[in-house]
Scaffold this active site. Structure first.
Site, mmCIF file in Angstrom:
data_model
loop_
_atom_site.group_PDB
_atom_site.id
_atom_site.type_symbol
_atom_site.label_atom_id
_atom_site.label_comp_id
_atom_site.label_asym_id
_atom_site.label_seq_id
_atom_site.Cartn_x
_atom_site.Cartn_y
_atom_site.Cartn_z
ATOM 1 N N ARG A 39 30.303 48.439 29.743
ATOM 2 C CA ARG A 39 30.331 47.043 30.216
ATOM 3 C C ARG A 39 28.998 46.408 29.875
ATOM 4 N NH1 ARG A 39 29.099 44.271 35.275
ATOM 5 N NH2 ARG A 39 30.660 42.672 35.724
ATOM 6 N N SER A 108 41.864 43.913 35.491
ATOM 7 C CA SER A 108 41.286 43.667 36.819
ATOM 8 C C SER A 108 42.208 42.784 37.629
ATOM 9 C CB SER A 108 39.941 42.937 36.687
ATOM 10 O OG SER A 108 38.991 43.743 36.081
ATOM 11 N N LYS A 137 28.432 42.119 41.169
ATOM 12 C CA LYS A 137 29.168 41.054 40.477
ATOM 13 C C LYS A 137 29.621 40.028 41.496
ATOM 14 C CE LYS A 137 33.318 40.130 37.771
ATOM 15 N NZ LYS A 137 34.453 40.677 37.038
HETATM 16 N N1 TZP Z 1 34.470 44.032 39.488
HETATM 17 C C1 TZP Z 1 34.785 43.883 40.764
HETATM 18 S S1 TZP Z 1 33.535 44.375 41.795
HETATM 19 C C2 TZP Z 1 32.577 44.829 40.468
HETATM 20 C C3 TZP Z 1 33.244 44.566 39.285
HETATM 21 C C4 TZP Z 1 32.728 44.798 37.938
HETATM 22 C C5 TZP Z 1 31.211 45.396 40.625
HETATM 23 C C6 TZP Z 1 31.232 46.818 41.071
HETATM 24 O O1 TZP Z 1 29.933 47.316 41.150
HETATM 25 P P1 TZP Z 1 29.412 48.231 42.343
HETATM 26 O O2 TZP Z 1 27.924 48.295 42.103
HETATM 27 O O3 TZP Z 1 30.058 49.579 42.213
HETATM 28 O O4 TZP Z 1 29.763 47.512 43.638
#
Ligand code: TZP
Ligand code: MG
Length: 212
Positions: A39, A108, A137
């Site tokens: 990513r 997603s 995010k």
């Molecule tokens: N999509 C939904 S939440 C997220 C993504 C890319 C972030 C997840 O990161 P983390 O640090 O595991 O909470």
């Protein structure tokens, strides 16, 4: 095969204290990650392609799945196992057409309607979240929680990768609620020892699955 996943580690170099995508992937694979998702929202494709190819080679050596986030073109050029698209990327139907029938497509999703649509469009698995609060995010969605996983499990037969704020403390509950595996960024990538963090996740997920 995706039904037996234990841990997807998503490479995010911004959180990794100077470690690059390949180093993150290598360390996570050594700890037992069985899916790696590359990513990168800012890197250029010319730089990312050799990194993607290097990760692909390491994933094959470990028998792990290699997925590219957002960029179907990069997934194809790197001969990845598949690509993962969000609700603002190429529509799943278009991604499926480009990937062909054999490569994996992840989508997603944030609610049951999106999950059903992803399944109809030919997704092989869905991401679902954000499960819990996350600083990684800004998804634009409130934390979904464990009950939401139970609802999604009722409407799709696909493997569900739960994402967002997943930690060693909450991962067993996420599996017990019906997720196939966690997809994790910060809890693994920020760790001083990525291999140890991945191994700890793998062990907790394995134990939670054994409890059924
Ligand atoms: N999509 C939904 S939440 C997220 C993504 C890319 C972030 C997840 O990161 P983390 O640090 O595991 O909470
Ligand atoms: Mg995306």
């Amino acid at each position: 095969m995706l039904d037996r996943l234990h841990l997807c580690v998503i490479t995010d170099v911004r959180l990794a204290g100077g470690r690059d995508h390949v180093a993150i992937a290598e360390a996570a694979l050594a700890g037992g990650a069985d899916m790696i998702q590359l990513r990168d929202k800012t890197g250029n494709l010319r730089d990312l392609l050799p990194q993607a190819r290097a990760i692909r080679a390491r994933c094959r050596a470990h028998g792990a799945v290699f997925i590219v986030n957002d960029r179907v073109d990069l997934a194809l050029a790197a001969d990845a196992d598949g690509a993962h698209v969000g609700q603002e990327d190429l529509p799943a139907v278009s991604a499926r057409l480009l990937l062909g029938p054999e490569r994996l497509l992840g989508v997603s999703t944030h609610d049951p309607g999106q999950a059903e649509a992803a399944q109809r469009a030919g997704a092989d698995y869905i991401g679902f979240g954000p499960m819990f609060a996350t600083g990684t995010k800004d998804t634009g969605y409130a934390a979904r929680g464990l009950d939401a996983i139970r609802e999604i499990r009722k409407v799709v037969a696909l493997p569900i990768l739960a994402i967002g704020g997943i930690t060693l403390e909450n991962v067993a509950a996420v599996i017990a609620a019906g997720a196939t595996a966690p997809a994790v960024i910060s809890a693994v990538v920020k760790a001083a020892d990525i291999t140890a963090a991945a191994a700890a996740f793998r062990q907790r997920v394995t134990a939670a699955k054994a409890r059924g």
